[in-house]
Structure formats: C-alpha cells, structure tokens
Design a protein around this motif. Structure first.
Motif, short mmCIF file in Angstrom:
data_model
loop_
_atom_site.label_atom_id
_atom_site.label_comp_id
_atom_site.label_asym_id
_atom_site.label_seq_id
_atom_site.Cartn_x
_atom_site.Cartn_y
_atom_site.Cartn_z
N SER A 31 -12.76 9.04 1.21
CA SER A 31 -11.59 9.25 2.07
C SER A 31 -11.58 8.33 3.29
O SER A 31 -10.54 8.15 3.93
N THR A 32 -12.74 7.74 3.61
CA THR A 32 -12.82 6.85 4.78
C THR A 32 -13.23 5.42 4.39
O THR A 32 -13.54 4.62 5.27
N ASP A 33 -13.24 5.12 3.11
CA ASP A 33 -13.69 3.80 2.65
C ASP A 33 -12.66 3.20 1.70
O ASP A 33 -12.70 3.43 0.50
N LEU A 34 -11.74 2.41 2.28
CA LEU A 34 -10.71 1.73 1.48
C LEU A 34 -11.32 0.45 0.91
O LEU A 34 -11.71 -0.46 1.64
N ASP A 35 -11.37 0.37 -0.41
CA ASP A 35 -11.98 -0.78 -1.08
C ASP A 35 -11.04 -1.98 -1.09
O ASP A 35 -11.41 -3.08 -0.71
N HIS A 36 -9.78 -1.77 -1.54
CA HIS A 36 -8.82 -2.85 -1.56
C HIS A 36 -7.41 -2.29 -1.78
O HIS A 36 -7.24 -1.10 -2.02
N ILE A 37 -6.42 -3.17 -1.67
CA ILE A 37 -5.02 -2.81 -1.85
C ILE A 37 -4.42 -3.69 -2.94
O ILE A 37 -4.58 -4.92 -2.91
N ASN A 38 -3.73 -3.07 -3.90
CA ASN A 38 -3.08 -3.81 -4.97
C ASN A 38 -1.56 -3.84 -4.75
O ASN A 38 -0.99 -2.86 -4.25
N LEU A 39 -0.92 -4.90 -5.17
CA LEU A 39 0.53 -4.97 -5.23
C LEU A 39 0.92 -5.34 -6.65
O LEU A 39 0.51 -6.39 -7.17
N VAL A 40 1.70 -4.45 -7.30
CA VAL A 40 2.12 -4.67 -8.69
C VAL A 40 3.59 -4.27 -8.82
O VAL A 40 4.16 -3.63 -7.93
N SER A 41 4.20 -4.67 -9.94
CA SER A 41 5.56 -4.22 -10.21
C SER A 41 5.54 -2.72 -10.51
O SER A 41 4.55 -2.18 -11.03
N LYS A 42 6.63 -2.03 -10.16
CA LYS A 42 6.68 -0.59 -10.34
C LYS A 42 6.51 -0.22 -11.80
O LYS A 42 7.12 -0.82 -12.70
N ALA A 43 5.65 0.77 -12.04
CA ALA A 43 5.38 1.18 -13.42
C ALA A 43 6.61 1.81 -14.05
O ALA A 43 7.39 2.47 -13.37
N SER A 48 1.35 -3.57 8.29
CA SER A 48 1.81 -4.93 7.98
C SER A 48 2.17 -5.07 6.50
O SER A 48 2.86 -6.02 6.13
N PHE A 49 1.72 -4.14 5.66
CA PHE A 49 2.01 -4.21 4.22
C PHE A 49 3.35 -3.56 3.87
O PHE A 49 3.88 -3.80 2.78
N TYR A 50 3.92 -2.75 4.77
CA TYR A 50 5.04 -1.89 4.43
C TYR A 50 6.31 -2.67 4.07
O TYR A 50 6.87 -2.47 2.98
N LYS A 51 6.75 -3.55 4.93
CA LYS A 51 7.99 -4.29 4.68
C LYS A 51 7.84 -5.40 3.65
O LYS A 51 8.67 -5.53 2.74
N PRO A 52 6.78 -6.24 3.73
CA PRO A 52 6.64 -7.31 2.73
C PRO A 52 6.61 -6.79 1.30
O PRO A 52 7.09 -7.48 0.38
N LYS A 110 -10.34 6.67 -5.87
CA LYS A 110 -9.04 7.33 -5.80
C LYS A 110 -7.96 6.27 -5.59
O LYS A 110 -8.08 5.40 -4.71
N LYS A 111 -6.92 6.34 -6.41
CA LYS A 111 -5.78 5.43 -6.29
C LYS A 111 -4.59 6.19 -5.72
O LYS A 111 -4.09 7.12 -6.34
N ILE A 112 -4.15 5.77 -4.54
CA ILE A 112 -2.99 6.39 -3.88
C ILE A 112 -1.84 5.39 -3.91
O ILE A 112 -1.98 4.26 -3.43
N VAL A 113 -0.73 5.80 -4.50
CA VAL A 113 0.38 4.88 -4.79
C VAL A 113 1.60 5.20 -3.93
O VAL A 113 2.03 6.35 -3.82
N TYR A 114 2.18 4.14 -3.35
CA TYR A 114 3.46 4.23 -2.64
C TYR A 114 4.44 3.26 -3.29
O TYR A 114 4.14 2.07 -3.46
N GLN A 131 5.04 -1.51 -6.22
CA GLN A 131 4.23 -0.41 -5.71
C GLN A 131 2.93 -0.93 -5.12
O GLN A 131 2.32 -1.88 -5.61
N LEU A 132 2.55 -0.30 -4.00
CA LEU A 132 1.28 -0.57 -3.34
C LEU A 132 0.28 0.48 -3.78
O LEU A 132 0.57 1.68 -3.71
N GLU A 133 -0.88 0.04 -4.22
CA GLU A 133 -1.93 0.95 -4.67
C GLU A 133 -3.13 0.79 -3.74
O GLU A 133 -3.70 -0.29 -3.61
#
Length: 351
Positions: A339-351, A212-216, A321-325, A331-333
């Motif tokens: 590896s099995t515990d996602l704390d949160h998701i960030n949305l920021v302007s591309k660096a 659900s985060f991909y397109k928005p 660990k921060k994994i960026v797309y 960019q979504l961080e």
C-alpha cells in the motif's frame, strides 16, 4: 587540473604500495607461504583503509560536509562554489533537482551533487574505482554497525530490479545514508538534511508527480514525454525525442528500457506494428520518495477518488496490486508492491 594532479599522486602512491608489498615475493614468487602472507597483509591493509574511509565521514557530517570536500556545505554552498572548488562536472544535471556527476577517476572518488534554489541539496559519494576494496568497497554492514552502533533506521527499497538497503545515521541537523546492494557491497553514501520540512517537501513533490499524469493520460501521453502518443507515435519518434534505449527489446512486443539515472526517471516502451502499444514509468532512483516512491494507495484514492478497478496478481514470488483509472480512451494502471510501495505506472489503451 586539481583532480588530475591528485590522480597522479594517487597512482604513484598506489604503485609504490603495490611494489613495496609484493617485492620479490609478489606474483613471480614460487614460495606459496610468502605469497599467502602478502595476500593476508594486503587484505589487512585494505580493511584498515576502508575503516579509515568510513570514519572520515563521521565528524564532517555534523557540519553538513563530506571529507575531502570541506567548505562545501548543504544548504549553504552554491553550484558556483562547488565548481570553483572541484571543477565542472563531467556529466551535468539534465533537469531541475537532478545531479551533477563527478566521475571516479584514477583513484579519485566519484561524487554526485544536486541543488535546490542553487544551494547544495544533497551530496553522494561513490568512492574510487581503483583499489575500491580499500575505499567504500571494503565497508560492510557489520563494520558500520560495529563502529557506529545501531543506526537510526534501516529500510529496504527497490531500485529498478535491485533490492537495496538504506542504513541511516543522524548527525546533528544532517543524516548519512549508506546504500548497500548487499551486506558486503556498499553502493554509495548520501548526505542530506534531517528535518521535518524535507519530509513535507517530499510529500508535496510526490503529490505533484501523481497529479502530473492526470491530464496527459487523456491524450494517451506521459508527462515529460508530451508528443509521444499511444497508437500513433513510432519507435523512430521515440528515439528522436529521448534517444536510444539503454536496453533494447529482444523480442517482438517486449520493452525498450530507458534506465533511471541520477534523478532522471526510467521508462519502458513496447510497440505493436511499430506504434507505441504501452508506456511504463518507473520513476527516479534518487530522491525516490519525492517521486513515485512517495505515492501511496491512500494518496491516490484521496486525490483521484474510487478507481475503475483494483485487482491483485502474482508477479513471480511477489503479490502486486493493480489499481486502474480510466482516462478517456486510455487507462492508467498503478502497480503497487504494497500500500506504500508504488512499483511503476502503466499507460495503455482502454480495455
């Protein structure tokens, strides 16, 4: 009306107990030994009542029910059945899968109930808010294990900034989950179905949450917050859309925090020159494994391919660990504790 009548009885009973226990040797007594005896007697009475509360869950759970809510069964009873039995919730659910909340009041326990296809999906018991130590406030991990033996499982998970422990006992086709803030502080008790289908459903819902985060993100937006855009929307726009934050930012560049509550996700939003600079998604604090709690590094890479970057950094005493797309100008961080515990998701302007 039923709840009010019960509350009145509880008040009268509690008052009688307090006066009877205290008597002349109560708070006005000048006899320390007598006062100590009363205190010890009260503690013993609270222990017995807490133990009685604990054991009252054992048999009803086999039928998919809670004590005092007999006749309301997981997977069978409807929302209409619940309302007929205990009335309208004081705080109705605001979204599909969220919880109707019945507040603890005047010695009556608090409940939260969620539904799936109009049938009870989960029930939560929050205990009383008066004489709490005689209810679930007096149930400890030690008492639980001494009375019921070794649990089926015991896991620690993060709920906002709090580490909680979930101790699970299987009761036939159902499971009781005891959620502790610490070894002597039982927060609440959950009753859910115990089946493989539930695990499969959680995986599917977690995957749906991820995608659900991909397109928005291409529009600088979060799902469920469409119309609020990084670098464009103001704090006033945000407040108009989702209300005042429960914890407002205390400094420039800090985050307004919207707490996760009964199935509704938590957010944190920061601003620069009154425009949104960053949004963070903390997921839900109930059914978390059906939300970001079920998103793993493996799932993420399988679904979205190799990330733009992956780095490890220290957050206090925790290595994250921060994994960026990259998604267009944004960019979504994904911030993982493991590896099995996602704390949160960030949305920021591309660096």
């Amino acid at each position: 009306m039923k709840r009010i009548q019960k509350a009145t009885v509880a008040i009268v009973a509690a008052g009688a107990l307090t006066l009877g226990a205290a008597g002349i040797a109560g708070p006005f007594s000048s006899n320390p030994a007598a006062a100590a005896s009363v205190s010890s007697s009260a503690a013993s009475a609270y222990y017995k009542q807490a133990l009685q509360t604990l054991n009252s869950f054992y048999k009803p759970a086999l039928q998919g029910q809670f004590p005092r809510l007999e006749g309301l069964t997981l997977g069978e009873s409807t929302r209409e059945d619940v309302i007929k039995a205990i009335g309208e919730p004081e705080t109705p659910a605001r979204a599909s899968g969220a919880f109707d909340v019945y507040h603890a009041e005047m010695g009556n326990p608090g409940y939260a109930i969620s539904y799936k296809q109009n049938k009870i999906q989960e029930m939560r018991y929050f205990g009383t808010n008066v004489e709490r130590q005689a209810n679930i406030g007096g149930i400890t991990v030690k008492m639980l294990v001494q009375q019921w033996g070794a649990p089926h499982s015991s896991t620690v998970f993060k709920n906002g900034s709090v580490n909680q422990k979930k101790i699970v006992y299987i009761r036939g086709a159902y499971r009781l989950e005891f959620i502790f803030n610490n070894s002597t502080d039982l927060d609440h008790i959950n009753l859910v179905k115990n089946d493989a289908a539930a695990s499969s459903d959680y995986y599917k819902q977690a995957l749906q949450t991820l995608n659900s985060f991909y397109k928005p993100a291409l529009q600088g937006q979060f799902p469920r917050l469409e119309g609020l855009t990084l670098g464009k929307s103001t704090r006033e726009d945000v407040i108009k859309a989702i209300g005042e934050p429960e914890t407002p930012a205390k400094a420039s560049g800090a985050f307004d925090v919207y707490h996760a509550e009964m199935g509704n996700p938590g957010y944190a939003i920061s601003y620069k020159q009154n425009k949104i600079r960053e949004m963070r998604y903390f997921g839900t604090n109930v059914e978390r494994q059906a939300n970001i709690g079920g998103i793993t590094v493996k799932m993420l890479v399988q679904q979205w391919g190799a990330p733009h970057s992956s780095t490890v950094f220290k957050n206090g005493s925790v290595n994250q660990k921060k994994i960026v797309y990259i998604r267009g100008a944004y960019q979504l961080e994904f911030i993982f504790n493991s590896s099995t515990d996602l704390d949160h998701i960030n949305l920021v302007s591309k660096a």
